[in-house]
Structures are given as C-alpha cells and as structure tokens.
Design a protein around this motif. Structure first.
Motif, PDB file in Angstrom:
ATOM      1  N   ALA A  28       0.859  -1.267  -0.084  1.00  7.44           N
ATOM      2  CA  ALA A  28       0.089  -0.181   0.098  1.00  7.44           C
ATOM      3  C   ALA A  28       0.890   1.305  -0.075  1.00  7.44           C
ATOM      4  CB  ALA A  28      -1.084  -0.111   1.108  1.00  7.44           C
ATOM      5  N   LEU A  29       1.810   1.267   0.863  1.00  4.30           N
ATOM      6  CA  LEU A  29       2.882   2.411   0.869  1.00  4.30           C
ATOM      7  C   LEU A  29       3.475   2.701  -0.640  1.00  4.30           C
ATOM      8  CD1 LEU A  29       4.527   1.990   4.342  1.00  4.30           C
ATOM      9  CD2 LEU A  29       3.056   3.630   3.521  1.00  4.30           C
ATOM     10  N   ALA A  30       3.895   1.477  -1.146  1.00  2.00           N
ATOM     11  CA  ALA A  30       4.551   1.643  -2.394  1.00  2.00           C
ATOM     12  C   ALA A  30       3.590   2.073  -3.535  1.00  2.00           C
ATOM     13  CB  ALA A  30       5.019   0.318  -2.805  1.00  2.00           C
ATOM     14  N   ARG A  31       2.383   2.228  -3.339  1.00  2.00           N
ATOM     15  CA  ARG A  31       1.189   2.558  -4.316  1.00  2.00           C
ATOM     16  C   ARG A  31       1.058   4.239  -4.104  1.00  2.00           C
ATOM     17  NH1 ARG A  31      -1.171  -2.315  -3.280  1.00  2.00           N
ATOM     18  NH2 ARG A  31      -2.660  -1.178  -1.880  1.00  2.00           N
ATOM     19  N   THR A  46       4.897  15.904  -7.401  1.00  2.00           N
ATOM     20  CA  THR A  46       4.388  14.611  -6.817  1.00  2.00           C
ATOM     21  C   THR A  46       5.432  13.993  -5.816  1.00  2.00           C
ATOM     22  OG1 THR A  46       3.434  14.036  -9.095  1.00  2.00           O
ATOM     23  CG2 THR A  46       3.871  12.435  -7.565  1.00  2.00           C
ATOM     24  N   VAL A  47       5.015  13.597  -4.846  1.00  2.00           N
ATOM     25  CA  VAL A  47       5.655  13.007  -3.759  1.00  2.00           C
ATOM     26  C   VAL A  47       5.119  11.417  -3.482  1.00  2.00           C
ATOM     27  CG1 VAL A  47       6.025  15.299  -2.461  1.00  2.00           C
ATOM     28  CG2 VAL A  47       4.310  13.823  -1.708  1.00  2.00           C
ATOM     29  N   ASP A  48       6.254  10.629  -2.892  1.00  2.00           N
ATOM     30  CA  ASP A  48       5.641   9.330  -2.557  1.00  2.00           C
ATOM     31  C   ASP A  48       5.294   9.322  -0.976  1.00  2.00           C
ATOM     32  OD1 ASP A  48       8.024   9.586  -0.975  1.00  2.00           O
ATOM     33  OD2 ASP A  48       9.344   8.385  -2.343  1.00  2.00           O
ATOM     34  N   ALA A  49       5.022   8.063  -0.613  1.00  2.00           N
ATOM     35  CA  ALA A  49       4.686   7.834   0.666  1.00  2.00           C
ATOM     36  C   ALA A  49       5.436   8.394   1.789  1.00  2.00           C
ATOM     37  CB  ALA A  49       4.144   6.381   1.189  1.00  2.00           C
ATOM     38  N   ARG A  87      -0.807  11.412   5.770  1.00  2.00           N
ATOM     39  CA  ARG A  87      -2.102  11.289   5.952  1.00  2.00           C
ATOM     40  C   ARG A  87      -2.362   9.512   5.338  1.00  2.00           C
ATOM     41  NH1 ARG A  87      -6.654  10.724   3.823  1.00  2.00           N
ATOM     42  NH2 ARG A  87      -6.023  11.864   1.838  1.00  2.00           N
ATOM     43  N   GLN A  88      -2.108   9.664   4.195  1.00  2.00           N
ATOM     44  CA  GLN A  88      -2.298   8.349   3.213  1.00  2.00           C
ATOM     45  C   GLN A  88      -1.606   7.279   3.796  1.00  2.00           C
ATOM     46  OE1 GLN A  88      -2.635   8.650  -0.942  1.00  2.00           O
ATOM     47  NE2 GLN A  88      -3.482  10.748  -0.917  1.00  2.00           N
ATOM     48  N   ALA A  89      -0.272   7.587   4.229  1.00  2.00           N
ATOM     49  CA  ALA A  89       0.467   6.580   4.814  1.00  2.00           C
ATOM     50  C   ALA A  89       0.093   6.320   5.989  1.00  2.00           C
ATOM     51  CB  ALA A  89       2.031   7.274   4.689  1.00  2.00           C
ATOM     52  N   GLY A  90      -0.476   6.999   6.972  1.00  2.00           N
ATOM     53  CA  GLY A  90      -0.922   6.621   8.122  1.00  2.00           C
ATOM     54  C   GLY A  90      -2.136   5.574   7.917  1.00  2.00           C
TER      55      GLY A  90
END
Length: 149
Positions: A28-31, A46-49, A87-90
C-alpha cells in the motif's frame, strides 16, 4: 507436550498474520503517489509515501513569478503534498498500527530509544538567524496574501 505444540502452532499463526499485514502495508505504501498543485496552478509536485519529491511540473506562469515567490510557492505546494502523503501513509499503515500487539511493541521501542515516556522529544535546537529571517518573511508573505484581520 501437546500444550507446547499448540503454543508453537499459535505463535506460527500469529507470526504469519503479522507478516501478511507487513506485506499488505508495504504494498500500500509503495502505491502512494500524491500530486498537489499550487493555489493558482502555476506548478505541481508529486511525492511518495515518505514525502520524497518525485516530480515537479512548472508552467510558464511559474517561471514569471520571480525567484523568491517561485521558491515560496514551490515549498508551500510540496508541504501540502507531504501532509497528504503522511495522512495516506498513516491510513495505509493502520493494519499494523491498529494491532494491539504491534502497538505495544512500538510503544516499548519508543520508550527504549527516547529513554522516557512516549511522546517525549529532545529539546528543540535554536534557530539560526537565517532560519528566523526566512520564517518571518514567510509569515508576512502569508499575512499580506490573506489580509491583516
């Protein structure tokens, strides 16, 4: 002996469940890729997790902002993207962070690392004169944009 085999089977099942959760969270984090645009659309990032910048897109309007304003807009947009990625990573990590066994282990690890209660942080370092000036400039820039109420 039967109790020992039962205990071993239980532990293997718990370990397999934790490994499944780790794999799920890792995938999920990789996506995660967060794209954010500046308020007026001059640029996008654009940033990653982890909040690492993966891409920056500048428009012709961005190039006309001038060095100082462009730097400010870019930083503001990156910070917005980083906050959304965090937030998404959490949310993505919830299968692990919501597991009481893992949460208890993390709390203990934090205690061991910090040498005290959870949430205890090292004292903040003093800002340099340049950092203070930059923070003041950013504050007055925001206030000038929003208006002094």
């Amino acid at each position: 002996m039967a109790d020992l085999r039962g205990f071993e089977a239980e532990q293997r099942a718990a370990l397999a469940e934790m490994q499944r959760k780790v794999n799920e969270v890792h995938a999920a984090l990789a996506r995660i890729r967060v794209r954010a645009s500046s308020r007026n659309g001059e640029l996008g990032v654009t940033v990653d997790a982890q909040g690492h910048v993966q891409d920056i897109r500048l428009t012709a309007r961005a190039l006309g902002l001038g060095e100082k304003r462009l730097a400010h807009v870019l930083l503001e947009t990156i910070q917005h993207a980083e906050a959304d990625a965090a937030r998404q990573a959490g949310e993505a990590a919830r299968p692990l962070t919501g597991d009481p066994r893992i949460a208890a282990t993390m709390t203990e690890a934090r205690r061991m690392i910090t040498g005290g209660a959870e949430g205890k942080r090292p004292p903040p370092r003093a800002m340099t004169e340049q950092e203070i000036q930059a923070a003041d400039d950013a504050y007055f820039e925001r206030m000038n944009r929003r208006g002094w109420r």
